[in-house]
Design a protein around this motif. Structure first.
Motif, PDB file in Angstrom:
ATOM      1  N   ASN A 277      31.966   5.066   2.115  1.00  0.00           N
ATOM      2  CA  ASN A 277      31.889   3.707   2.651  1.00  0.00           C
ATOM      3  C   ASN A 277      31.936   3.712   4.175  1.00  0.00           C
ATOM      4  OD1 ASN A 277      33.801   2.535  -0.141  1.00  0.00           O
ATOM      5  ND2 ASN A 277      31.634   2.198   0.199  1.00  0.00           N
ATOM      6  N   CYS A 278      32.655   4.697   4.763  1.00  0.00           N
ATOM      7  CA  CYS A 278      32.671   4.839   6.216  1.00  0.00           C
ATOM      8  C   CYS A 278      31.280   5.203   6.730  1.00  0.00           C
ATOM      9  CB  CYS A 278      33.672   5.900   6.644  1.00  0.00           C
ATOM     10  SG  CYS A 278      35.377   5.556   6.169  1.00  0.00           S
ATOM     11  N   MET A 279      30.542   5.955   5.940  1.00  0.00           N
ATOM     12  CA  MET A 279      29.170   6.299   6.287  1.00  0.00           C
ATOM     13  C   MET A 279      28.340   5.022   6.427  1.00  0.00           C
ATOM     14  SD  MET A 279      26.575   8.774   4.125  1.00  0.00           S
ATOM     15  CE  MET A 279      26.753   7.830   2.587  1.00  0.00           C
ATOM     16  N   GLU A 281      29.490   1.915   6.936  1.00  0.00           N
ATOM     17  CA  GLU A 281      29.969   1.100   8.043  1.00  0.00           C
ATOM     18  C   GLU A 281      29.525   1.684   9.381  1.00  0.00           C
ATOM     19  OE1 GLU A 281      34.093  -1.095   9.148  1.00  0.00           O
ATOM     20  OE2 GLU A 281      34.062   1.075   9.435  1.00  0.00           O
ATOM     21  N   THR A 282      29.545   3.017   9.495  1.00  0.00           N
ATOM     22  CA  THR A 282      29.127   3.659  10.734  1.00  0.00           C
ATOM     23  C   THR A 282      27.653   3.393  11.021  1.00  0.00           C
ATOM     24  OG1 THR A 282      30.796   5.388  10.485  1.00  0.00           O
ATOM     25  CG2 THR A 282      28.950   5.860  11.955  1.00  0.00           C
ATOM     26  N   ALA A 283      26.827   3.419   9.985  1.00  0.00           N
ATOM     27  CA  ALA A 283      25.407   3.107  10.171  1.00  0.00           C
ATOM     28  C   ALA A 283      25.245   1.697  10.739  1.00  0.00           C
ATOM     29  CB  ALA A 283      24.662   3.246   8.851  1.00  0.00           C
ATOM     30  N   PHE A 284      26.020   0.752  10.213  1.00  0.00           N
ATOM     31  CA  PHE A 284      25.964  -0.630  10.704  1.00  0.00           C
ATOM     32  C   PHE A 284      26.504  -0.738  12.128  1.00  0.00           C
ATOM     33  CE2 PHE A 284      28.714  -4.435  11.266  1.00  0.00           C
ATOM     34  CZ  PHE A 284      27.706  -5.329  11.591  1.00  0.00           C
ATOM     35  N   LEU A 285      27.699  -0.177  12.364  1.00  0.00           N
ATOM     36  CA  LEU A 285      28.317  -0.299  13.685  1.00  0.00           C
ATOM     37  C   LEU A 285      27.513   0.414  14.763  1.00  0.00           C
ATOM     38  CD1 LEU A 285      32.126   0.145  12.900  1.00  0.00           C
ATOM     39  CD2 LEU A 285      30.926  -1.964  13.499  1.00  0.00           C
ATOM     40  N   SER A 286      26.924   1.555  14.426  1.00  0.00           N
ATOM     41  CA  SER A 286      26.127   2.288  15.413  1.00  0.00           C
ATOM     42  C   SER A 286      24.933   1.460  15.858  1.00  0.00           C
ATOM     43  CB  SER A 286      25.667   3.620  14.822  1.00  0.00           C
ATOM     44  OG  SER A 286      24.900   4.343  15.755  1.00  0.00           O
ATOM     45  N   ASP A 287      24.245   0.875  14.904  1.00  0.00           N
ATOM     46  CA  ASP A 287      23.096   0.026  15.228  1.00  0.00           C
ATOM     47  C   ASP A 287      23.547  -1.210  16.012  1.00  0.00           C
ATOM     48  OD1 ASP A 287      20.201  -0.730  14.798  1.00  0.00           O
ATOM     49  OD2 ASP A 287      21.163  -2.431  13.806  1.00  0.00           O
ATOM     50  N   TYR A 288      24.649  -1.806  15.578  1.00  0.00           N
ATOM     51  CA  TYR A 288      25.157  -3.006  16.263  1.00  0.00           C
ATOM     52  C   TYR A 288      25.537  -2.689  17.703  1.00  0.00           C
ATOM     53  CZ  TYR A 288      28.077  -7.043  17.325  1.00  0.00           C
ATOM     54  OH  TYR A 288      28.615  -8.157  17.918  1.00  0.00           O
ATOM     55  N   TYR A 289      26.227  -1.577  17.898  1.00  0.00           N
ATOM     56  CA  TYR A 289      26.665  -1.213  19.252  1.00  0.00           C
ATOM     57  C   TYR A 289      25.480  -0.942  20.164  1.00  0.00           C
ATOM     58  CZ  TYR A 289      29.070   1.317  22.995  1.00  0.00           C
ATOM     59  OH  TYR A 289      29.540   1.729  24.205  1.00  0.00           O
ATOM     60  N   ASN A 290      24.511  -0.220  19.682  1.00  0.00           N
ATOM     61  CA  ASN A 290      23.353   0.109  20.515  1.00  0.00           C
ATOM     62  C   ASN A 290      22.591  -1.139  20.949  1.00  0.00           C
ATOM     63  OD1 ASN A 290      23.982   2.811  20.284  1.00  0.00           O
ATOM     64  ND2 ASN A 290      22.553   3.178  18.608  1.00  0.00           N
ATOM     65  N   LYS A 354      45.635   0.955   4.083  1.00  0.00           N
ATOM     66  CA  LYS A 354      45.484   1.256   2.666  1.00  0.00           C
ATOM     67  C   LYS A 354      44.071   1.666   2.273  1.00  0.00           C
ATOM     68  CE  LYS A 354      49.055  -2.135   1.470  1.00  0.00           C
ATOM     69  NZ  LYS A 354      49.325  -3.406   0.750  1.00  0.00           N
ATOM     70  N   THR A 355      43.109   1.342   3.118  1.00  0.00           N
ATOM     71  CA  THR A 355      41.724   1.616   2.730  1.00  0.00           C
ATOM     72  C   THR A 355      40.889   2.018   3.940  1.00  0.00           C
ATOM     73  OG1 THR A 355      39.765   0.686   1.634  1.00  0.00           O
ATOM     74  CG2 THR A 355      41.050  -0.814   2.994  1.00  0.00           C
ATOM     75  N   PHE A 356      39.943   2.885   3.706  1.00  0.00           N
ATOM     76  CA  PHE A 356      38.977   3.318   4.719  1.00  0.00           C
ATOM     77  C   PHE A 356      37.579   3.010   4.198  1.00  0.00           C
ATOM     78  CE2 PHE A 356      42.752   5.821   5.372  1.00  0.00           C
ATOM     79  CZ  PHE A 356      42.886   5.904   6.748  1.00  0.00           C
ATOM     80  N   THR A 373      39.801  -5.531   6.149  1.00  0.00           N
ATOM     81  CA  THR A 373      39.797  -4.447   5.162  1.00  0.00           C
ATOM     82  C   THR A 373      38.771  -4.703   4.059  1.00  0.00           C
ATOM     83  OG1 THR A 373      41.548  -5.529   3.872  1.00  0.00           O
ATOM     84  CG2 THR A 373      42.232  -3.983   5.582  1.00  0.00           C
ATOM     85  N   GLU A 374      37.828  -5.617   4.296  1.00  0.00           N
ATOM     86  CA  GLU A 374      36.928  -6.071   3.241  1.00  0.00           C
ATOM     87  C   GLU A 374      35.478  -5.675   3.484  1.00  0.00           C
ATOM     88  OE1 GLU A 374      37.609 -10.193   2.056  1.00  0.00           O
ATOM     89  OE2 GLU A 374      39.491 -10.154   3.190  1.00  0.00           O
ATOM     90  N   PHE A 375      35.252  -4.442   3.915  1.00  0.00           N
ATOM     91  CA  PHE A 375      33.875  -4.014   4.132  1.00  0.00           C
ATOM     92  C   PHE A 375      33.117  -3.905   2.822  1.00  0.00           C
ATOM     93  CE2 PHE A 375      30.698  -0.582   4.357  1.00  0.00           C
ATOM     94  CZ  PHE A 375      29.863  -1.124   5.324  1.00  0.00           C
ATOM     95  N   ASN A 376      31.935  -4.519   2.776  1.00  0.00           N
ATOM     96  CA  ASN A 376      31.004  -4.388   1.651  1.00  0.00           C
ATOM     97  C   ASN A 376      29.732  -3.741   2.174  1.00  0.00           C
ATOM     98  OD1 ASN A 376      32.458  -5.745  -0.525  1.00  0.00           O
ATOM     99  ND2 ASN A 376      32.207  -7.603   0.683  1.00  0.00           N
TER     100      ASN A 376
END
Length: 402
Positions: A277-279, A281-290, A354-356, A373-376
């Protein structure tokens, strides 16, 4: 020159024997409940490439090397690889995955084909829709939501839980049974169950990796919801700002109090390179940050790895960074995800992590404004769209503040 020619010829012979095209793979469990997935074998610029497929996801695997008469197929994100040989146009070998305490090796095989599951039985029922799912029994039972799309016998879907989704699952409905599976390099899953009627799924078993299994059942419920309580995280009384310093991937200390983060909206990503799930989220955050960093936004990823071994953790995190073109700051906390005191040792200002992944959003004055803590992930479809919209709205509101 002759030695090079012989090596190149052998390399070419091994790969051409594999017959580029579609393959059906199995990770073999000792109980016979093998985990199926499919991949396409292609040759690009003279080199072999695998494309692992799960419903709407395609994972490109291009780190494929020859060692003697075997091939090493390294997954692009996780500490996961296939070690295989090619015999009679079939693949056999092992899937090797490193964990926190031990390395798991499971028998692996693959043969040419298109369908991860085959059946001659026509689907007698359609289970498209939203389901209230229960994993486990008694005090250990966990509530989940299943969402499926069935077309004929083919089915795709996922399971949402308070601590993350099960990503992309794909399979078939055969007569009165459902079979779903997914493989992303980090996790290998297989779900099977009986469809009792249009509103009831019974006798389900969820198989994970080589040995894990858990019972599950489901009831059709278009209004099924998840409680956020099991994963909730809060700011402790009297606390309003984080205070941490950890090393980046080059070994240099970075603090949340550094000038580069002042007067900016800062997103703190709690993650690990082991986490599927971190994978997402990272794909989303990386694109968002750039796309948005020039607006006064910074992102800091705090990594909680399997081990305190610096070299191993940094190797995994660098691979993670490269895969998603991460331009924001990644820090290694050097505290393991399995450490019962990982929160107290890193972020004592908040209650138990509690969750990553989880995220902490900080305003331009350095105050904690939201703990999420509710990443989908993208496999959840509309839920992912809502998550992104809410995230962007929160950040936009904080950017407008003085």
């Amino acid at each position: 020159m002759r030695l090079l020619f012989l090596f190149t010829s052998l390399f070419s012979t091994i790969f051409t024997a594999a017959q580029p095209g579609s393959w059906v793979a199995q990770i073999h469990r000792t109980d016979g409940n093998n985990i199926h997935f499919t991949f396409d074998w292609k040759t690009e610029k003279g080199a072999p490439v695998w494309y692992i497929k799960n419903a709407g996801e395609t994972i490109r695997v291009d780190n494929i090397q020859q060692t003697g008469d075997s091939l090493i197929v390294q997954m692009p994100v996780f500490e996961s690889q296939f070690r295989v040989s090619l015999v009679n146009k079939k693949i056999s070998g092992v899937w090797v995955k490193r964990g926190a305490e031990k390395t798991q090796a499971l028998v692996f095989s693959a043969a040419p084909g298109n369908n991860r599951f085959t059946t001659k039985a026509v689907a007698a029922k359609n289970i498209s829709g939203r389901w209230a799912v229960t994993f486990g029994n008694g005090e250990n039972a966990e509530a989940s939501v299943g969402e499926f799309v069935q077309k004929g016998s083919h089915i795709t879907g996922t399971f949402l839980t308070a601590t993350g989704d099960y990503r992309y699952q794909e399979g078939i409905v055969t007569k009165d049974s459902v079979l779903l599976s997914g493989f992303d390099g980090g996790h290998a899953y297989f779900f099977r169950a009986l469809i009792a009627d249009a509103n009831t799924i019974t006798g389900g078993v969820f198989y994970a990796g080589g040995t894990s299994q858990e019972k599950w059942t489901a009831v059709k419920n278009n209004n099924a919801k998840l409680s956020t309580e099991p994963a909730a995280m809060f700011v402790k009384p009297g606390q309003e700002k984080l205070n941490f310093t950890f090393k980046n991937l080059e070994g240099q200390p970075v603090s949340i109090n550094d000038d580069r983060f002042k007067n900016k909206v800062v997103i703190i990503q709690l993650m690990g390179s082991w986490c599927p799930n971190c994978m997402d989220e990272t794909a989303f955050l990386s694109d968002y940050y750039n796309k948005n960093k020039q607006r006064g936004i910074e992102i800091i990823a705090l990594a909680y790895e399997y081990t305190t071994n610096w070299e191993r953790s940094i190797s995994s995190l660098k691979k993670f960074k490269q895969r998603f073109n991460v331009q924001y700051t990644i820090l290694n906390t050097e505290v393991t995800v399995g450490d019962s005191l990982h929160t107290e040792k890193t972020l004592p200002q908040v209650t138990q992590i509690k969750t990553f992944p989880s995220t902490i959003i900080i305003d331009k004055k350095g105050k904690i404004r939201k703990l999420d803590t509710e990443f989908n992930g993208p496999a959840t479809g509309a839920h992912y769209t809502v998550y992104k919209k809410d995230f962007e709205h929160t950040v936009d509101e904080l950017l407008r503040e003085n």
